[in-house]
Design an enzyme around this catalytic site. Sequence first.
Site, PDB file in Angstrom:
ATOM      1  N   GLN A  19       5.468   1.990 -12.786  1.00 51.06           N
ATOM      2  CA  GLN A  19       5.714   2.641 -14.076  1.00 51.06           C
ATOM      3  C   GLN A  19       7.164   2.547 -14.515  1.00 51.06           C
ATOM      4  O   GLN A  19       7.468   2.856 -15.679  1.00 51.06           O
ATOM      5  CB  GLN A  19       5.296   4.114 -14.010  1.00 51.06           C
ATOM      6  CG  GLN A  19       6.161   4.974 -13.094  1.00 51.06           C
ATOM      7  CD  GLN A  19       5.625   6.386 -12.897  1.00 51.06           C
ATOM      8  OE1 GLN A  19       4.604   6.582 -12.255  1.00 51.06           O
ATOM      9  NE2 GLN A  19       6.309   7.363 -13.456  1.00 51.06           N
ATOM     10  N   CYS A  25       3.328   8.526 -15.483  1.00 52.06           N
ATOM     11  CA  CYS A  25       2.380   8.540 -14.361  1.00 52.06           C
ATOM     12  C   CYS A  25       0.989   8.951 -14.816  1.00 52.06           C
ATOM     13  O   CYS A  25      -0.015   8.450 -14.299  1.00 52.06           O
ATOM     14  CB  CYS A  25       2.876   9.478 -13.274  1.00 52.06           C
ATOM     15  SG  CYS A  25       3.108  11.179 -13.835  1.00 52.06           S
ATOM     16  N   HIS A 168       3.065  15.204 -10.760  1.00 51.85           N
ATOM     17  CA  HIS A 168       2.918  13.753 -10.721  1.00 51.85           C
ATOM     18  C   HIS A 168       1.433  13.394 -10.741  1.00 51.85           C
ATOM     19  O   HIS A 168       0.631  13.984 -10.021  1.00 51.85           O
ATOM     20  CB  HIS A 168       3.580  13.204  -9.454  1.00 51.85           C
ATOM     21  CG  HIS A 168       3.642  11.714  -9.398  1.00 51.85           C
ATOM     22  ND1 HIS A 168       4.046  10.940 -10.471  1.00 51.85           N
ATOM     23  CD2 HIS A 168       3.334  10.838  -8.408  1.00 51.85           C
ATOM     24  CE1 HIS A 168       3.994   9.662 -10.129  1.00 51.85           C
ATOM     25  NE2 HIS A 168       3.566   9.579  -8.893  1.00 51.85           N
ATOM     26  N   ASN A 195      -0.351   5.156  -5.796  1.00 56.79           N
ATOM     27  CA  ASN A 195       0.750   5.606  -6.645  1.00 56.79           C
ATOM     28  C   ASN A 195       1.127   4.494  -7.630  1.00 56.79           C
ATOM     29  O   ASN A 195       0.575   3.386  -7.566  1.00 56.79           O
ATOM     30  CB  ASN A 195       1.942   5.979  -5.744  1.00 56.79           C
ATOM     31  CG  ASN A 195       2.931   6.888  -6.444  1.00 56.79           C
ATOM     32  OD1 ASN A 195       2.755   7.244  -7.607  1.00 56.79           O
ATOM     33  ND2 ASN A 195       3.981   7.260  -5.737  1.00 56.79           N
TER      34      ASN A 195
END
Lengths: 230, 114
Positions: A19, A25, A168, A195
Amino acid sequence: LPSDFDWRDRGAVTGVKDQGSCGSCWSFSAAAALEGANYLATGHLISLSEQQMVDCDHTCDDSEPDACDEGCNGGLMTTAFEYLLKSGGLETEKDYPYTGTDRGACKFDKSEVAASVSNFSVVSVDEDQIAANLVKHGPLAVGINAVFMQTYIGGVSCPYICSKHQDHGVLIVGYGSAGYAPIRLKDKPYWIIKNSWGQNWGEHGYYKICKGRNICGVEAMVSTVSAVTS
Amino acid sequence: DEETLIRQVVDSASTAGGSKDDLLLNADAHFSSFLRDFGKNYSGPEEHAHRFKVFKANLRRARRHQKLDPSAVHGITKFSDLTPAEFRRMYLGLRKNRRSFRTIHDAPNLPTND
C-alpha cells in the site's frame, strides 16, 4: 472444521501487495476479501483494484456522517463493501492500477467491472464461527491492532498485552493448529494474516497471530463478503 | 493457567532479549545496514540524525515487544525509522466504527462439528 486450513494452497489469494505510504489498508483488505469471494464464485483468481476505492469510495456511515472512507486518510471495509454493492463492483488491478495517492479523480468505468459483491455480513466474536466462515466463504476482512506489527519479523505473535483498539485492515486467509510458543512450552493455534506492506515485511508479507482469545482484537471485527457468480 | 499474564523480569541469555542488547550496542552498524537494506535516503544530516534517534528508540521498542510477545521475533523492520505516530499515519488507516458495525447484519451461525 479442519485442524489446519490455508486458502493460499487452494488458489484464492493473490500475491502480497504494497500500500506504500498511504493509509489505504481498508481498501486492500476489502479488495482481497472480494478477490477470494470472486474466486469461490467464479473459479477465477483476479487481482482487483484498490485504487478504485481510494479514488471513488467516499461512503459515509449512515449513523455517523463524518465517518467516511477517505482514501489515504483511512476507511472501513464494511463501508467499502457498501460502496461496491452500490457502484457495481471492482475493476481489475490492471485496468485501474494502484498509485498510492488519493489526489486523482475517480476514473471508474462500470463497463470494466471484474467482480461484484452480492452480500456481506459481520461474523461473531467466536473463533469457530470465524474459522467456519473462512472455510465456507473464503478469506475474511478483519481489523487488528497493529502496534506489534511495526517490529514484527516472524513467528506466531501472541502478546500478553495488546490494545483492542484496531487500526489496521488485513485479511485472514487461513489458520494453523501448531505454531510453537517456546515460553508457553506448547503449540498454539494461530491465524494466518495477509498484510499489504509488501513481501519484505513479516513472513513474506504475512503475519501469524494467536487464535482464540481475540488477541489484539483480531476476532472482534471480522466481515465476510460473497461475490456475484458470473 | 498457562495464559496467566507472566512478565519476565530478568534477561535470559538464551532468549532473543540477549540479541536485542547486542542490537542496542551496535546501533550505528545496524542503522547503516538498515539504510542499505531498505534503500533509505534522507534529506540531509539533520534528518539523518533525527532518524537515527528514532531508530534507536525503535530498537528499544523491539526489545520491549520481544519480552511481551516472546513467541514471535521482533527487531529491525522497514518501519524502524518511523515514530509510532508516523507509522500510524502512513501505514494504518482503519477507521473503526463499532456503531456502524452493529448496523450490519450478522452472518448466520454455521455448523462447526464434523
